[in-house]
Design a protein around this motif. Sequence first.
Motif, mmCIF file in Angstrom:
data_model
loop_
_atom_site.group_PDB
_atom_site.id
_atom_site.type_symbol
_atom_site.label_atom_id
_atom_site.label_comp_id
_atom_site.label_asym_id
_atom_site.label_seq_id
_atom_site.Cartn_x
_atom_site.Cartn_y
_atom_site.Cartn_z
ATOM 1 N N VAL A 1 -1.306 25.013 -79.818
ATOM 2 C CA VAL A 1 -1.852 24.602 -81.117
ATOM 3 C C VAL A 1 -3.055 25.482 -81.450
ATOM 4 N N ASP A 2 -3.323 25.624 -82.734
ATOM 5 C CA ASP A 2 -4.471 26.428 -83.162
ATOM 6 C C ASP A 2 -5.785 25.682 -83.016
ATOM 7 N N ARG A 3 -5.731 24.358 -83.126
ATOM 8 C CA ARG A 3 -6.962 23.574 -83.145
ATOM 9 C C ARG A 3 -6.749 22.262 -82.415
ATOM 10 N N VAL A 4 -7.736 21.872 -81.613
ATOM 11 C CA VAL A 4 -7.781 20.561 -80.974
ATOM 12 C C VAL A 4 -9.020 19.856 -81.499
ATOM 13 N N VAL A 5 -8.841 18.630 -81.958
ATOM 14 C CA VAL A 5 -9.971 17.819 -82.405
ATOM 15 C C VAL A 5 -10.051 16.602 -81.499
ATOM 16 N N ILE A 6 -11.182 16.467 -80.816
ATOM 17 C CA ILE A 6 -11.432 15.322 -79.954
ATOM 18 C C ILE A 6 -12.237 14.317 -80.771
ATOM 19 N N LEU A 7 -11.749 13.086 -80.851
ATOM 20 C CA LEU A 7 -12.432 12.046 -81.612
ATOM 21 C C LEU A 7 -13.206 11.144 -80.662
ATOM 22 N N ARG B 1 -15.212 18.483 -81.882
ATOM 23 C CA ARG B 1 -15.400 17.070 -81.553
ATOM 24 C C ARG B 1 -15.948 16.370 -82.788
ATOM 25 N N TRP B 2 -15.303 15.278 -83.158
ATOM 26 C CA TRP B 2 -15.769 14.458 -84.268
ATOM 27 C C TRP B 2 -16.338 13.160 -83.719
ATOM 28 N N ILE B 3 -17.601 12.928 -83.975
ATOM 29 C CA ILE B 3 -18.217 11.636 -83.665
ATOM 30 C C ILE B 3 -18.128 10.835 -84.956
ATOM 31 N N THR B 4 -17.127 9.991 -85.027
ATOM 32 C CA THR B 4 -16.837 9.276 -86.263
ATOM 33 C C THR B 4 -17.780 8.097 -86.463
ATOM 34 N N ASP B 5 -17.833 7.644 -87.691
ATOM 35 C CA ASP B 5 -18.612 6.473 -88.056
ATOM 36 C C ASP B 5 -18.187 5.294 -87.178
ATOM 37 N N GLU B 6 -19.152 4.518 -86.705
ATOM 38 C CA GLU B 6 -18.836 3.304 -85.953
ATOM 39 C C GLU B 6 -19.508 2.129 -86.643
ATOM 40 N N PRO B 7 -18.800 1.511 -87.591
ATOM 41 C CA PRO B 7 -19.359 0.409 -88.370
ATOM 42 C C PRO B 7 -19.812 -0.779 -87.532
#
Length: 132
Positions: A71-77, A93-99
Amino acid sequence: MLFVCVKNGGKSQMAAALMRQRHGHTIDVHSAGTRPGTALNAGSVTSLEEVGASVAGEHPKPIDPAMLDTVDRVVILGEDAQIEQPGTSTTDRWITDEPSARGIEGHARMNLIRDDITTRVDALAAALRHEV
């Protein structure tokens, strides 16, 4: 494109479903977990269905090491997922919103997470178009 989280039942499945729905005609999308769970998160599935995104046929699965080089890109959430041997792909790496940190739970929490991931997916797809 490979989206990864720990259990591959919630956030990585959401990101993959949203990328497929919104940009799948131009991007090959996969998801996996570092320690896959046994089922998809029901709240994630419901939240995705509300916007017409589907995880039909999906289930938690481990990372295929060969995919990390194809794959061209790996995104770790999230902060907890760690990939032992990241391969040759570009990794974000995406540190997503944690409501829940603000006391928001249940359906409202899942929708806020979904909306945050949607914004990130759209931005990533736009960036990928400019890289080509």
